[in-house]
Every structure is written in structure tokens, then in C-alpha cells.
Design a protein around this motif. Structure first.
Motif, PDB file in Angstrom:
ATOM      1  N   GLU A  25      41.893  47.856  38.936  1.00  0.00           N
ATOM      2  CA  GLU A  25      41.160  46.979  38.016  1.00  0.00           C
ATOM      3  C   GLU A  25      39.727  46.752  38.498  1.00  0.00           C
ATOM      4  O   GLU A  25      38.804  46.680  37.696  1.00  0.00           O
ATOM      5  CB  GLU A  25      41.905  45.641  37.899  1.00  0.00           C
ATOM      6  CG  GLU A  25      41.422  44.774  36.781  1.00  0.00           C
ATOM      7  CD  GLU A  25      42.256  43.506  36.621  1.00  0.00           C
ATOM      8  OE1 GLU A  25      41.721  42.542  36.024  1.00  0.00           O
ATOM      9  OE2 GLU A  25      43.409  43.458  37.085  1.00  0.00           O
ATOM     10  N   THR A  26      39.536  46.674  39.816  1.00  0.00           N
ATOM     11  CA  THR A  26      38.174  46.466  40.339  1.00  0.00           C
ATOM     12  C   THR A  26      37.307  47.703  40.189  1.00  0.00           C
ATOM     13  O   THR A  26      36.083  47.602  40.247  1.00  0.00           O
ATOM     14  CB  THR A  26      38.194  46.081  41.830  1.00  0.00           C
ATOM     15  OG1 THR A  26      38.711  47.160  42.601  1.00  0.00           O
ATOM     16  CG2 THR A  26      38.987  44.814  42.071  1.00  0.00           C
ATOM     17  N   LEU A  27      37.920  48.868  40.009  1.00  0.00           N
ATOM     18  CA  LEU A  27      37.162  50.109  39.898  1.00  0.00           C
ATOM     19  C   LEU A  27      36.767  50.428  38.459  1.00  0.00           C
ATOM     20  O   LEU A  27      36.071  51.412  38.222  1.00  0.00           O
ATOM     21  CB  LEU A  27      37.974  51.270  40.486  1.00  0.00           C
ATOM     22  CG  LEU A  27      38.316  51.124  41.969  1.00  0.00           C
ATOM     23  CD1 LEU A  27      39.206  52.261  42.430  1.00  0.00           C
ATOM     24  CD2 LEU A  27      37.059  51.050  42.816  1.00  0.00           C
ATOM     25  N   PRO A  29      34.680  50.232  34.982  1.00  0.00           N
ATOM     26  CA  PRO A  29      33.257  49.963  34.738  1.00  0.00           C
ATOM     27  C   PRO A  29      33.035  48.497  34.374  1.00  0.00           C
ATOM     28  O   PRO A  29      33.833  47.911  33.646  1.00  0.00           O
ATOM     29  CB  PRO A  29      32.904  50.874  33.569  1.00  0.00           C
ATOM     30  CG  PRO A  29      33.993  51.893  33.516  1.00  0.00           C
ATOM     31  CD  PRO A  29      35.208  51.265  34.119  1.00  0.00           C
ATOM     32  N   ALA A  30      32.005  47.921  34.880  1.00  0.00           N
ATOM     33  CA  ALA A  30      31.604  46.536  34.626  1.00  0.00           C
ATOM     34  C   ALA A  30      32.623  45.519  35.131  1.00  0.00           C
ATOM     35  O   ALA A  30      32.643  44.376  34.676  1.00  0.00           O
ATOM     36  CB  ALA A  30      31.325  46.315  33.145  1.00  0.00           C
ATOM     37  N   ALA A  31      33.487  45.912  36.061  1.00  0.00           N
ATOM     38  CA  ALA A  31      34.458  44.976  36.627  1.00  0.00           C
ATOM     39  C   ALA A  31      33.771  44.110  37.677  1.00  0.00           C
ATOM     40  O   ALA A  31      32.912  44.570  38.418  1.00  0.00           O
ATOM     41  CB  ALA A  31      35.622  45.722  37.257  1.00  0.00           C
ATOM     42  N   CYS A  32      34.163  42.845  37.738  1.00  0.00           N
ATOM     43  CA  CYS A  32      33.619  41.912  38.717  1.00  0.00           C
ATOM     44  C   CYS A  32      34.749  41.507  39.660  1.00  0.00           C
ATOM     45  O   CYS A  32      35.727  40.878  39.241  1.00  0.00           O
ATOM     46  CB  CYS A  32      33.030  40.694  38.015  1.00  0.00           C
ATOM     47  SG  CYS A  32      32.365  39.484  39.169  1.00  0.00           S
ATOM     48  N   VAL A  33      34.618  41.892  40.924  1.00  0.00           N
ATOM     49  CA  VAL A  33      35.671  41.641  41.900  1.00  0.00           C
ATOM     50  C   VAL A  33      35.952  40.149  42.021  1.00  0.00           C
ATOM     51  O   VAL A  33      37.110  39.725  42.096  1.00  0.00           O
ATOM     52  CB  VAL A  33      35.292  42.250  43.272  1.00  0.00           C
ATOM     53  CG1 VAL A  33      36.304  41.869  44.339  1.00  0.00           C
ATOM     54  CG2 VAL A  33      35.188  43.761  43.162  1.00  0.00           C
ATOM     55  N   SER A  34      34.909  39.336  41.993  1.00  0.00           N
ATOM     56  CA  SER A  34      35.111  37.884  42.123  1.00  0.00           C
ATOM     57  C   SER A  34      35.927  37.325  40.969  1.00  0.00           C
ATOM     58  O   SER A  34      36.791  36.469  41.166  1.00  0.00           O
ATOM     59  CB  SER A  34      33.761  37.172  42.198  1.00  0.00           C
ATOM     60  OG  SER A  34      33.089  37.543  43.372  1.00  0.00           O
ATOM     61  N   GLU A  35      35.662  37.803  39.760  1.00  0.00           N
ATOM     62  CA  GLU A  35      36.431  37.318  38.599  1.00  0.00           C
ATOM     63  C   GLU A  35      37.888  37.749  38.693  1.00  0.00           C
ATOM     64  O   GLU A  35      38.795  36.964  38.387  1.00  0.00           O
ATOM     65  CB  GLU A  35      35.817  37.843  37.305  1.00  0.00           C
ATOM     66  CG  GLU A  35      34.499  37.205  36.961  1.00  0.00           C
ATOM     67  CD  GLU A  35      33.889  37.823  35.707  1.00  0.00           C
ATOM     68  OE1 GLU A  35      34.576  38.587  35.003  1.00  0.00           O
ATOM     69  OE2 GLU A  35      32.711  37.544  35.454  1.00  0.00           O
ATOM     70  N   TRP A  50      41.515  45.603  50.507  1.00  0.00           N
ATOM     71  CA  TRP A  50      42.454  46.537  49.880  1.00  0.00           C
ATOM     72  C   TRP A  50      41.730  47.779  49.369  1.00  0.00           C
ATOM     73  O   TRP A  50      42.242  48.884  49.453  1.00  0.00           O
ATOM     74  CB  TRP A  50      43.198  45.863  48.738  1.00  0.00           C
ATOM     75  CG  TRP A  50      44.158  44.793  49.182  1.00  0.00           C
ATOM     76  CD1 TRP A  50      44.617  44.552  50.439  1.00  0.00           C
ATOM     77  CD2 TRP A  50      44.771  43.814  48.348  1.00  0.00           C
ATOM     78  NE1 TRP A  50      45.467  43.481  50.439  1.00  0.00           N
ATOM     79  CE2 TRP A  50      45.593  43.012  49.172  1.00  0.00           C
ATOM     80  CE3 TRP A  50      44.717  43.526  47.002  1.00  0.00           C
ATOM     81  CZ2 TRP A  50      46.345  41.962  48.678  1.00  0.00           C
ATOM     82  CZ3 TRP A  50      45.465  42.481  46.509  1.00  0.00           C
ATOM     83  CH2 TRP A  50      46.277  41.698  47.335  1.00  0.00           C
ATOM     84  N   ARG A  51      40.526  47.593  48.829  1.00  0.00           N
ATOM     85  CA  ARG A  51      39.750  48.745  48.347  1.00  0.00           C
ATOM     86  C   ARG A  51      39.393  49.669  49.506  1.00  0.00           C
ATOM     87  O   ARG A  51      39.502  50.891  49.400  1.00  0.00           O
ATOM     88  CB  ARG A  51      38.471  48.267  47.656  1.00  0.00           C
ATOM     89  CG  ARG A  51      38.705  47.697  46.274  1.00  0.00           C
ATOM     90  CD  ARG A  51      37.493  47.017  45.717  1.00  0.00           C
ATOM     91  NE  ARG A  51      36.280  47.800  45.822  1.00  0.00           N
ATOM     92  CZ  ARG A  51      35.432  48.002  44.826  1.00  0.00           C
ATOM     93  NH1 ARG A  51      35.665  47.481  43.638  1.00  0.00           N
ATOM     94  NH2 ARG A  51      34.347  48.701  45.000  1.00  0.00           N
ATOM     95  N   ARG A  52      38.960  49.087  50.631  1.00  0.00           N
ATOM     96  CA  ARG A  52      38.609  49.879  51.801  1.00  0.00           C
ATOM     97  C   ARG A  52      39.834  50.634  52.319  1.00  0.00           C
ATOM     98  O   ARG A  52      39.758  51.816  52.659  1.00  0.00           O
ATOM     99  CB  ARG A  52      38.021  48.983  52.888  1.00  0.00           C
ATOM    100  CG  ARG A  52      37.476  49.751  54.072  1.00  0.00           C
ATOM    101  CD  ARG A  52      36.850  48.861  55.128  1.00  0.00           C
ATOM    102  NE  ARG A  52      37.814  47.940  55.717  1.00  0.00           N
ATOM    103  CZ  ARG A  52      37.862  46.626  55.511  1.00  0.00           C
ATOM    104  NH1 ARG A  52      36.967  46.034  54.739  1.00  0.00           N
ATOM    105  NH2 ARG A  52      38.777  45.881  56.079  1.00  0.00           N
ATOM    106  N   GLN A  53      40.984  49.973  52.351  1.00  0.00           N
ATOM    107  CA  GLN A  53      42.203  50.619  52.807  1.00  0.00           C
ATOM    108  C   GLN A  53      42.614  51.750  51.866  1.00  0.00           C
ATOM    109  O   GLN A  53      43.074  52.800  52.311  1.00  0.00           O
ATOM    110  CB  GLN A  53      43.334  49.591  52.924  1.00  0.00           C
ATOM    111  CG  GLN A  53      43.140  48.617  54.057  1.00  0.00           C
ATOM    112  CD  GLN A  53      44.122  47.457  54.008  1.00  0.00           C
ATOM    113  OE1 GLN A  53      44.815  47.235  53.016  1.00  0.00           O
ATOM    114  NE2 GLN A  53      44.160  46.681  55.094  1.00  0.00           N
ATOM    115  N   ALA A  54      42.429  51.557  50.573  1.00  0.00           N
ATOM    116  CA  ALA A  54      42.766  52.601  49.599  1.00  0.00           C
ATOM    117  C   ALA A  54      41.862  53.814  49.789  1.00  0.00           C
ATOM    118  O   ALA A  54      42.316  54.956  49.694  1.00  0.00           O
ATOM    119  CB  ALA A  54      42.646  52.056  48.180  1.00  0.00           C
TER     120      ALA A  54
END
Length: 123
Positions: A25-27, A29-35, A50-54
């Protein structure tokens, strides 16, 4: 000694599927990780972890050498096109006005330049 259970565990356990869903979901387009973190009641730093681990688990495939056969091509059709020169040493740039500029080399014929400037001045 006696131990009492005071409540539910404060630390949540996220399944691999849930982590993968949130990272995906964070990847978008126009996604906001904080939201996304706020909506799922977790810290944005955890999502970034989690993104770094992925990314670390996604290993690039190893290089593979393939056989290649080189065949002669058609002969070149002459010299390669000349590259556009940058501002040459000794060039002159004349600001004509209205955002127009005239660039000439230092070897320009003075009489020809005078005629061109005369025509441009009348416009």
C-alpha cells in the motif's frame, strides 16, 4: 511467589501477509506512509522498517552470460554527424531586445554583421 496477568500484551504481532499488504500500500503512487500508518494505528517508522526489510529480501537475480554471435553490419554511411558546439571562445553575443539574442563568432565579417543588425533594428 505469585504472578498475576494484568492485561493484554501491549505489543501487537503482525503477520507476514499483513506486513506485505501494508508495504504494498505504501508503494502505490501518491501514497502517504504517515496516513497509512495512522489509519492502521502504527508508527510510520515501523512501516519504513518493513519496507527496508522487504527491499533486502528482494535480491536481484544473478548475472547470466548468454552466447552472442557478432555478424558484420552494413558499412557506415560516412562520418558521424557533427556535435553541436557550445559557446566557442571568442564568440560575441548581442542582446537585440525583446528576449532576442544574436550570437556570432569572432571571425564574422564586420560589414555583413552591420547589415544584419541594421535589418533587425528596423523591425
Amino acid at each position: 511467589m505469585r504472578a498475576d496477568i494484568l492485561g493484554v500484551e501491549r505489543r501487537r504481532r503482525w503477520s507476514s501477509d499483513d506486513k506485505a499488504r501494508l508495504v504494498a500500500e505504501t508503494l502505490e503512487p501518491a501514497a502517504c506512509v504517515s496516513e497509512i500508518a495512522r489509519r492502521n494505528d502504527l508508527a510510520p517508522s515501523l512501516l519504513f522498517t518493513w519496507r527496508r526489510q522487504a527491499r533486502a529480501r528482494t535480491v536481484a537475480p544473478a548475472s547470466v552470460f548468454l552466447p552472442v554471435q557478432v555478424t558484420p553490419g552494413p558499412p557506415a554511411a560516412g562520418p558521424p554527424p557533427a556535435k553541436r558546439r557550445r559557446k566557442a571562445a571568442g564568440s560575441i553575443e548581442i542582446d537585440i531586445g525583446s528576449g532576442r539574442r544574436l550570437r556570432v563568432g569572432s571571425d564574422v565579417d564586420a560589414a555583413a554583421l552591420a547589415r544584419v543588425l541594421d535589418v533587425l533594428e528596423r523591425r
